[in-house]
Design an enzyme around this catalytic site. Sequence first.
Site, mmCIF file in Angstrom:
data_model
loop_
_atom_site.group_PDB
_atom_site.id
_atom_site.type_symbol
_atom_site.label_atom_id
_atom_site.label_comp_id
_atom_site.label_asym_id
_atom_site.label_seq_id
_atom_site.Cartn_x
_atom_site.Cartn_y
_atom_site.Cartn_z
ATOM 1 N N GLU A 178 0.825 -1.227 0.000
ATOM 2 C CA GLU A 178 0.000 0.000 0.000
ATOM 3 C C GLU A 178 0.854 1.270 0.000
ATOM 4 O OE1 GLU A 178 -3.033 -0.218 3.069
ATOM 5 O OE2 GLU A 178 -4.128 -1.746 1.940
ATOM 6 N N GLU A 297 -5.466 -8.269 -0.458
ATOM 7 C CA GLU A 297 -6.233 -7.970 0.770
ATOM 8 C C GLU A 297 -7.673 -7.712 0.355
ATOM 9 O OE1 GLU A 297 -4.756 -5.066 3.573
ATOM 10 O OE2 GLU A 297 -2.675 -5.604 3.113
HETATM 11 O O1 AHR Z 1 -5.351 -5.912 6.887
HETATM 12 C C1 AHR Z 1 -5.209 -4.808 7.730
HETATM 13 C C2 AHR Z 1 -4.470 -3.649 7.081
HETATM 14 O O2 AHR Z 1 -5.256 -3.107 6.061
HETATM 15 C C3 AHR Z 1 -3.168 -3.977 6.396
HETATM 16 O O3 AHR Z 1 -2.085 -3.953 7.257
HETATM 17 C C4 AHR Z 1 -3.029 -2.874 5.398
HETATM 18 O O4 AHR Z 1 -2.266 -3.246 4.274
HETATM 19 C C5 AHR Z 1 -4.450 -2.503 5.070
HETATM 20 O O5 AHR Z 1 -4.650 -1.147 5.066
#
Ligand code: AHR
Length: 501
Positions: A178, A297
């Site tokens: 990210e 994610e």
């Molecule tokens: O999954 C939780 C968090 O969400 C992760 O660390 C991050 O990459 C995202 O913003």
Amino acid sequence: MDAGPAASSKIKIDPMFVVGGLNRRLFGSFVEHLGRCVYTGIYEPDHPTADSHGFRSDVAELITELGPTIVRYPGGNFVSAYDWRDGIGPKQDRPVRYDLAWNVKETNQVGTDEFLQWSARLGLEPMMAVNLGTAGVREAVELLQYVNAEPGLALSDERGRNGQVEPYDVRVWCLGNEMDGPWQIGFKTPEEYGRLAEETGRAMKRFDRDLELVACGSSGRGMPTFGSWERIVLERCFDHVEHISAHAYYEPTDGDEQSFLASAEDMDRFISSVVATADHVAATRKSDKKITISFDEWNVWFAERNADHEPGTEAEEIYDVSEAVVVGSLLIELIRHTDRVAVACQAQLVNLLAPILTRPGGPAWRQTIFHPFALTSRHAAPVVLAEAGDGPVINTARYGAVDQLHSVTTHDPDTGAVVIFAVNRSIDTPLGFEVDLGGFAVEQWQLVEHLVITDQDPHARNTETEPDRVRPVAGNARLADGRLIADLPAISWHCIRLAPA
Ligand code: AHR
């Protein structure tokens, strides 16, 4: 007498309508050093079920039942200030550090070797992320050599002294996490990140040209730089990466449950936009290379609901039935895109945004979202089919009119089995479901199983005292005249399995 649903969705399936082979890496998960995911989640040396390595066996058993295929580690935001060297060597010598991502102490009692050995014991494919926040090319190639080099180099011999002589052979590596997000330690502009990803990717590929590298895409479709981020980043590192990441978390914003039930619509548009952008970059380079997506994610994350939780437990979601239906629907969407989504990781595996919850020193249990994941991973057949169909639409404030039915069909050409996953996305209207099986040269079908996740109370949850309050129940699918027929209650997820009789 129950008159049944007023409206029906009809689909026609045919073994010739092939989208592609089912990519089993779509059933991935994620272990981050965040809250209780690692410590008292997968790892708890004092727990009565702890194995000789300190990992909980009760949790391991549930993970095996859940059926993830690939697991991303160690973050997430955590990786962007993580020094992997802190997590190797004798445990008593490892430093306690301040974790800048989550503002907690990190004891480093679990690190690269513990995670990779645990994954191997559970038969999980590991997927690693390198720190491109506070670190760079050097740390990434050193970690890569520590993990993957044959004995005979300083770093692989150090690994040997730490108890692992054989290389781990990790194939998939994320180039940071990210990096478009202002919350990220070492957050970058797309130009800065694209250049760093290019340099890191080039160096890692010098060591092993067959690695699969993931460039950071946007951390959400709503990011201000979404679209241009992907283009600029890929213009720099196109030759050195195979995948670009996408992240998405869904919640019923402002109480809009109907749009929430249709969250897969957002995922569909997200995937289509990233594919278009990657193909645009390929076109400008006259390249036939197809960059694929690592949706590394995704999940439901009802941040609003947890705003008043203790720090560190904000993401300890206790999921309900409607959220399980959305998770099932997001999996359907990922499978529909098997041709361009190479990897997908539900975030995360235990305690944080997770299908499995644990109590320190106590039991572990299945959340509602456990069930659609486990059944999809277990039963999805090897070939994904396209569906032609028609049926009612529902109006959503966020996505406009969307199909009430959300489904995908998978097929096993060897056994002839057909497995259909379906969701009724309406919050209040039941739906009839009809499947025309006429395209298959099968004289007689048998219904193997029809399982449903639904409940009179869409907010029912599983808890430590009632861990099986929500679980799959039998549905009413039946066969008639070459068709499959079923009733889909409002807010319901279904797994329907058929086989030639
Ligand atoms: O999954 C939780 C968090 O969400 C992760 O660390 C991050 O990459 C995202 O913003």
